[in-house]
Design a protein around this motif. Structure first.
Motif, PDB file in Angstrom:
ATOM      1  N   ASP A  29       8.097   8.125   4.567  1.00 30.39           N
ATOM      2  CA  ASP A  29       7.238   8.845   5.521  1.00 30.39           C
ATOM      3  C   ASP A  29       7.869   9.154   6.881  1.00 30.39           C
ATOM      4  O   ASP A  29       7.199   9.038   7.917  1.00 30.39           O
ATOM      5  CB  ASP A  29       5.928   8.058   5.733  1.00 30.39           C
ATOM      6  CG  ASP A  29       5.139   7.863   4.454  1.00 30.39           C
ATOM      7  OD1 ASP A  29       5.565   8.362   3.408  1.00 30.39           O
ATOM      8  OD2 ASP A  29       4.088   7.201   4.500  1.00 30.39           O
ATOM      9  N   PHE A  34       4.129  11.444  11.995  1.00 22.92           N
ATOM     10  CA  PHE A  34       4.216  10.075  12.513  1.00 22.92           C
ATOM     11  C   PHE A  34       5.164   9.956  13.697  1.00 22.92           C
ATOM     12  O   PHE A  34       5.021   9.064  14.522  1.00 22.92           O
ATOM     13  CB  PHE A  34       4.668   9.110  11.402  1.00 22.92           C
ATOM     14  CG  PHE A  34       3.658   8.962  10.308  1.00 22.92           C
ATOM     15  CD1 PHE A  34       2.488   8.236  10.513  1.00 22.92           C
ATOM     16  CD2 PHE A  34       3.846   9.573   9.082  1.00 22.92           C
ATOM     17  CE1 PHE A  34       1.529   8.122   9.516  1.00 22.92           C
ATOM     18  CE2 PHE A  34       2.897   9.459   8.071  1.00 22.92           C
ATOM     19  CZ  PHE A  34       1.734   8.729   8.289  1.00 22.92           C
ATOM     20  N   PHE A  40      -0.522  12.883  13.273  1.00 22.75           N
ATOM     21  CA  PHE A  40      -1.447  11.838  12.829  1.00 22.75           C
ATOM     22  C   PHE A  40      -1.267  10.551  13.636  1.00 22.75           C
ATOM     23  O   PHE A  40      -2.247   9.928  14.056  1.00 22.75           O
ATOM     24  CB  PHE A  40      -1.221  11.582  11.335  1.00 22.75           C
ATOM     25  CG  PHE A  40      -2.133  10.570  10.714  1.00 22.75           C
ATOM     26  CD1 PHE A  40      -3.505  10.783  10.665  1.00 22.75           C
ATOM     27  CD2 PHE A  40      -1.627   9.408  10.140  1.00 22.75           C
ATOM     28  CE1 PHE A  40      -4.358   9.851  10.069  1.00 22.75           C
ATOM     29  CE2 PHE A  40      -2.465   8.479   9.544  1.00 22.75           C
ATOM     30  CZ  PHE A  40      -3.833   8.692   9.502  1.00 22.75           C
ATOM     31  N   LEU A  44      -4.094   8.658  16.075  1.00 19.87           N
ATOM     32  CA  LEU A  44      -4.622   7.301  15.898  1.00 19.87           C
ATOM     33  C   LEU A  44      -4.515   6.484  17.191  1.00 19.87           C
ATOM     34  O   LEU A  44      -4.894   5.321  17.223  1.00 19.87           O
ATOM     35  CB  LEU A  44      -3.871   6.578  14.773  1.00 19.87           C
ATOM     36  CG  LEU A  44      -4.041   7.138  13.356  1.00 19.87           C
ATOM     37  CD1 LEU A  44      -3.084   6.449  12.385  1.00 19.87           C
ATOM     38  CD2 LEU A  44      -5.467   6.985  12.859  1.00 19.87           C
ATOM     39  N   GLU A  77       3.403  10.866   3.270  1.00 20.09           N
ATOM     40  CA  GLU A  77       1.968  10.598   3.142  1.00 20.09           C
ATOM     41  C   GLU A  77       1.209  11.880   3.467  1.00 20.09           C
ATOM     42  O   GLU A  77       1.509  12.539   4.462  1.00 20.09           O
ATOM     43  CB  GLU A  77       1.533   9.477   4.102  1.00 20.09           C
ATOM     44  CG  GLU A  77       0.036   9.169   3.993  1.00 20.09           C
ATOM     45  CD  GLU A  77      -0.432   8.033   4.912  1.00 20.09           C
ATOM     46  OE1 GLU A  77       0.411   7.336   5.502  1.00 20.09           O
ATOM     47  OE2 GLU A  77      -1.664   7.862   5.017  1.00 20.09           O
ATOM     48  N   LYS A 137      -1.048   4.524   1.365  1.00 22.25           N
ATOM     49  CA  LYS A 137      -0.020   3.855   2.158  1.00 22.25           C
ATOM     50  C   LYS A 137       1.137   3.409   1.257  1.00 22.25           C
ATOM     51  O   LYS A 137       2.292   3.502   1.636  1.00 22.25           O
ATOM     52  CB  LYS A 137      -0.618   2.662   2.921  1.00 22.25           C
ATOM     53  CG  LYS A 137      -1.805   3.014   3.828  1.00 22.25           C
ATOM     54  CD  LYS A 137      -1.495   4.153   4.794  1.00 22.25           C
ATOM     55  CE  LYS A 137      -2.675   4.455   5.719  1.00 22.25           C
ATOM     56  NZ  LYS A 137      -2.510   5.744   6.421  1.00 22.25           N
ATOM     57  N   VAL A 162       8.829   4.463   8.091  1.00 18.31           N
ATOM     58  CA  VAL A 162       7.721   4.041   8.967  1.00 18.31           C
ATOM     59  C   VAL A 162       6.399   3.989   8.202  1.00 18.31           C
ATOM     60  O   VAL A 162       6.231   4.711   7.229  1.00 18.31           O
ATOM     61  CB  VAL A 162       7.592   5.008  10.162  1.00 18.31           C
ATOM     62  CG1 VAL A 162       8.835   4.947  11.036  1.00 18.31           C
ATOM     63  CG2 VAL A 162       7.302   6.437   9.727  1.00 18.31           C
ATOM     64  N   THR A 163       5.486   3.158   8.693  1.00 17.11           N
ATOM     65  CA  THR A 163       5.693   2.115   9.670  1.00 17.11           C
ATOM     66  C   THR A 163       5.921   0.780   8.964  1.00 17.11           C
ATOM     67  O   THR A 163       5.460   0.584   7.843  1.00 17.11           O
ATOM     68  CB  THR A 163       4.488   1.958  10.647  1.00 17.11           C
ATOM     69  OG1 THR A 163       3.310   1.599   9.893  1.00 17.11           O
ATOM     70  CG2 THR A 163       4.202   3.259  11.376  1.00 17.11           C
ATOM     71  N   GLU A 165       4.747  -2.260   9.103  1.00 18.97           N
ATOM     72  CA  GLU A 165       3.673  -3.110   8.594  1.00 18.97           C
ATOM     73  C   GLU A 165       2.672  -2.356   7.719  1.00 18.97           C
ATOM     74  O   GLU A 165       1.849  -2.975   7.062  1.00 18.97           O
ATOM     75  CB  GLU A 165       2.938  -3.806   9.750  1.00 18.97           C
ATOM     76  CG  GLU A 165       1.940  -2.934  10.507  1.00 18.97           C
ATOM     77  CD  GLU A 165       2.575  -1.990  11.531  1.00 18.97           C
ATOM     78  OE1 GLU A 165       3.798  -1.770  11.486  1.00 18.97           O
ATOM     79  OE2 GLU A 165       1.805  -1.469  12.371  1.00 18.97           O
ATOM     80  N   VAL A 166       2.751  -1.023   7.739  1.00 23.40           N
ATOM     81  CA  VAL A 166       1.782  -0.253   6.949  1.00 23.40           C
ATOM     82  C   VAL A 166       2.479   0.275   5.677  1.00 23.40           C
ATOM     83  O   VAL A 166       2.526  -0.408   4.662  1.00 23.40           O
ATOM     84  CB  VAL A 166       1.100   0.849   7.789  1.00 23.40           C
ATOM     85  CG1 VAL A 166       0.064   1.607   6.962  1.00 23.40           C
ATOM     86  CG2 VAL A 166       0.396   0.214   8.996  1.00 23.40           C
ATOM     87  N   CYS A 167       3.050   1.463   5.725  1.00 20.42           N
ATOM     88  CA  CYS A 167       3.550   2.057   4.477  1.00 20.42           C
ATOM     89  C   CYS A 167       4.798   1.376   3.930  1.00 20.42           C
ATOM     90  O   CYS A 167       4.980   1.303   2.710  1.00 20.42           O
ATOM     91  CB  CYS A 167       3.767   3.547   4.668  1.00 20.42           C
ATOM     92  SG  CYS A 167       2.199   4.418   4.893  1.00 20.42           S
ATOM     93  N   TYR A 192       4.680   1.068  15.600  1.00 17.29           N
ATOM     94  CA  TYR A 192       4.146   1.402  16.921  1.00 17.29           C
ATOM     95  C   TYR A 192       3.960   0.140  17.758  1.00 17.29           C
ATOM     96  O   TYR A 192       3.774   0.208  18.965  1.00 17.29           O
ATOM     97  CB  TYR A 192       2.796   2.110  16.783  1.00 17.29           C
ATOM     98  CG  TYR A 192       2.830   3.423  16.029  1.00 17.29           C
ATOM     99  CD1 TYR A 192       3.496   4.528  16.556  1.00 17.29           C
ATOM    100  CD2 TYR A 192       2.185   3.578  14.805  1.00 17.29           C
ATOM    101  CE1 TYR A 192       3.520   5.738  15.886  1.00 17.29           C
ATOM    102  CE2 TYR A 192       2.194   4.788  14.121  1.00 17.29           C
ATOM    103  CZ  TYR A 192       2.861   5.861  14.659  1.00 17.29           C
ATOM    104  OH  TYR A 192       2.885   7.067  13.997  1.00 17.29           O
TER     105      TYR A 192
HETATM  106  N1  TIU Z   1       3.356   5.877   6.784  1.00 16.83           N
HETATM  107  C1  TIU Z   1       2.491   5.016   7.331  1.00 16.83           C
HETATM  108  O1  TIU Z   1       2.846   3.917   7.700  1.00 16.83           O
HETATM  109  N2  TIU Z   1       1.208   5.473   7.533  1.00 16.83           N
HETATM  110  C2  TIU Z   1       0.381   5.031   8.552  1.00 16.83           C
HETATM  111  O2  TIU Z   1      -0.753   5.459   8.676  1.00 16.83           O
HETATM  112  N3  TIU Z   1       0.932   4.119   9.416  1.00 16.83           N
HETATM  113  C3  TIU Z   1       0.372   3.644  10.560  1.00 16.83           C
HETATM  114  O3  TIU Z   1       0.944   2.727  11.135  1.00 16.83           O
HETATM  115  N4  TIU Z   1      -0.745   4.179  11.009  1.00 16.83           N
END
Ligand code: TIU
Length: 225
Positions: A29, A34, A40, A44, A77, A137, A162-163, A165-167, A192
């Motif tokens: 991603d 991002f 996006f 957020l 994503e 994700k 990225v990110t 802890e998420v994707c 972030y």
């Molecule tokens: N690609 C990914 O990590 N999607 C997110 O929405 N990440 C956030 O940290 N928001």
């Protein structure tokens, strides 16, 4: 390079034995949505500059990876223009004034085909490098990634993007459960939130490498030369 000769990569919690023929670079991603203002990530409430430090290390790793002739895959994503694959719960999450599918400075937010959805120019895919469009994700959910990796004979993944802890984390967990060995270079992933960057990496390598291994791109690139 002998594609079947193991490269020992110094990593935590212990050495990662990388087999070039079986190892793919999976870049998660690295999209304008991002990493650039107006997409996006900023919608957020995030400071997108936090993620940009991963661009240069990814560029160097990608160049070395391509030069060595190893497999590269990219993910993005996003959702269908008709939003048919967008869960209503994801659409309304965060109660933002603008949400997925609404029009922003880079086109409709997180929608396939829009400028913001595309991969940043610095890491743009080459023809022949699969691009996996994912609605969630994790890169394995509702995609053909597992089938593509199996067809390529891939059993190991170097996961960046990225990110953290998420994707990246979600994808590493999904991959681990499917039997892939995952190595994450810490300078090639970003969050972030500095605390989530640190903890997201610790979660992967703790407990004897519960989900995978963590290293730095400086440990991988020389091994590919
Ligand atoms: N690609 C990914 O990590 N999607 C997110 O929405 N990440 C956030 O940290 N928001």
């Amino acid at each position: 390079m002998n594609m079947n000769a193991t490269l020992s990569i110094e990593a935590e919690p212990y050495t990662f034995e990388l087999v070039p023929a079986r190892c793919a670079l999976l870049i998660i991603d690295m999209q304008r949505d991002f990493l650039e203002p107006g997409g996006f990530g900023e919608m957020l409430g995030n400071d997108v500059s936090q993620l940009r430090q991963a661009i240069e290390p990814n560029k160097k790793l990608l160049e070395a990876w391509r030069a060595a002739g190893l497999q590269v895959l990219h993910t993005r994503e996003g959702h269908r223009p008709d939003l048919a694959d967008l869960p209503p719960a994801k659409k309304v999450r965060g109660h933002g004034a603008t949400t997925i599918g609404d029009t922003g400075p880079m086109g409709r937010i997180l929608i396939r085909g829009e400028a913001g959805h595309d991969i940043i120019p610095e890491l743009y895919p080459l023809p022949g490098e699969p691009v996996i469009d994912k609605p969630g994700k994790g890169a394995f959910f509702a995609t053909d990634l597992h089938a593509i990796l199996q067809n390529l004979g891939i059993t190991q993944l170097v996961v960046t993007g990225v990110t953290t802890e998420v994707c990246v984390n979600t994808t590493v967990r999904e991959a681990n459960d499917r039997g892939y060995e995952c190595l994450v270079p810490e300078d090639c992933v970003a969050s972030y939130f500095p605390i989530f960057q640190e903890m997201g990496l610790k979660m992967i390598k703790a407990q004897g490498g519960i989900f995978g291994w963590v290293t730095g791109s400086s440990k991988i690139i020389p091994a590919l030369a």
